[in-house]
Write an enzyme that holds these catalytic residues in place. Sequence first.
Site, PDB file in Angstrom:
ATOM      1  CB  SER A 121      -0.891  -0.015   1.243  1.00 42.78           C
ATOM      2  OG  SER A 121      -1.617   1.196   1.343  1.00 42.78           O
ATOM      3  CE  LYS A 146      -4.675   0.228   0.161  1.00 39.84           C
ATOM      4  NZ  LYS A 146      -5.295  -0.472   1.303  1.00 39.84           N
ATOM      5  CE  LYS A 148      -3.928   4.118   1.788  1.00 43.52           C
ATOM      6  NZ  LYS A 148      -5.151   3.677   2.470  1.00 43.52           N
ATOM      7  CG  ASP A 173      -7.669   2.689   0.384  1.00 41.76           C
ATOM      8  OD1 ASP A 173      -8.829   3.154   0.427  1.00 41.76           O
ATOM      9  OD2 ASP A 173      -7.109   2.162   1.373  1.00 41.76           O
ATOM     10  CD  GLU A 198      -8.687  -0.611   0.623  1.00 41.68           C
ATOM     11  OE1 GLU A 198      -7.818  -1.078  -0.153  1.00 41.68           O
ATOM     12  OE2 GLU A 198      -8.495  -0.479   1.840  1.00 41.68           O
ATOM     13  CG  ASP A 223     -10.507  -0.241   4.906  1.00 41.83           C
ATOM     14  OD1 ASP A 223     -10.866  -0.508   6.057  1.00 41.83           O
ATOM     15  OD2 ASP A 223      -9.361   0.204   4.671  1.00 41.83           O
ATOM     16  CE  LYS A 247      -7.317  -1.325   6.879  1.00 34.77           C
ATOM     17  NZ  LYS A 247      -7.460   0.137   6.773  1.00 34.77           N
ATOM     18  N   GLY A 275      -4.018  -3.376   6.632  1.00 33.43           N
ATOM     19  CA  GLY A 275      -3.050  -3.001   7.668  1.00 33.43           C
ATOM     20  C   GLY A 275      -3.317  -1.603   8.168  1.00 33.43           C
TER      21      GLY A 275
END
Length: 351
Positions: A121, A146, A148, A173, A198, A223, A247, A275
């Site tokens: 990520s 992934k 952001k 994400d 996400e 998420d 998570k 995470g």
Amino acid sequence: MPLVDPFTTSFGTETEKEAYIFELKKDGISAFSESVTSIGPFYSYEDNTTAFHIIKSYLAELVLDAPQPAEFIARSSKVKGHNMAKAALEMLLWDYHSRKSGKPLHEYIGKSKGYADVGISLGIDRKEATLKKIQAALDRGYKRIKVKISKGKEMDILTPIREVYPDIALSVDANTDYRLRDLEILKKLDRFNLVYIEQPLEHDDILDHARLRKEISTPICLDESITSAERAEQALEVEACEVINIKPGRVGGFTESLKIAELARERKAHVWVGGMLETGIGRSYNVALASLEAVDYPGDTSPNDKYFERDLVRNPFSMENGTIRPNSGTGIGVDIDFEMINKVKIEAGTF
Ligand code: OSB
Ligand code: MG
């Protein structure tokens, strides 16, 4: 603990980790866990201060006799919400009881593959830095990248990545940065052939995600919105997502995480383990969970050195061909680095 690299999402930049670490000592067994809350309430409404308040005032007294996780869940159900606070203690009990059974946690909780598939990520950064990090991640064998994104920056982030890497397994994400009124932007993401997007919409939304899903071809992964197995069932029922990021902290612990993994298997949805920039203690739980057969997508469970120069454990994870093996010792199997804990400790106390 300072992070090796500042981590920027649509909700802000984190430069350090401040974690509550818990130790349960009973009958010669020491179990450890971590609260995944952050310094501020920007990923969810919980933060370190609220978690500590809830634990100190209501939850700690419920674990002193080391009950089974299910018993702790029953006892703590009168506290509404505060899943991360609850998870810190529920998981402590999973570690305690798996240690007591003599088994490593990943074998104690179900059918383990013996390894976890790992993705990375990456926070928002300058274009050159991101491309460099992606190349380094691919060289290290990561199975999924992934990145952001935030509203208005998505094209500038994704266009150069897909120019250089047209075929890699890539996801994004948004950490809740969009609303349904941003549909035109979200539709444009379809051209990037992402494994999923996400959490595009609000942290507590299911319905708008279901509406969005009908309008875009990119699969949706939830998420923030999935706070329990019940929520996961509702989301799958109304087809708000086809992928779930589990998570354990966000859903109140391992009991609920295991239910979500099973549910996804029944419903032919996909799950992976996320995470929260955990220290080696929280990370060892994530890796154990991600090793389950029912978890079918690579998770955000990077090796410790992505986050910290020196972690709180003497046996950090290493990655081989994009996989990490969970610790083989009993429970979470961590070899605690007490010297490091003492070095970074702000305060300590006993319940
Ligand atoms: O949304 O998955 C998220 C980190 C902090 C808060 C939220 C998220 C994340 C990550 C990092 O994506 C995952 C990790 O490497 O620990
Ligand atoms: Mg996320």
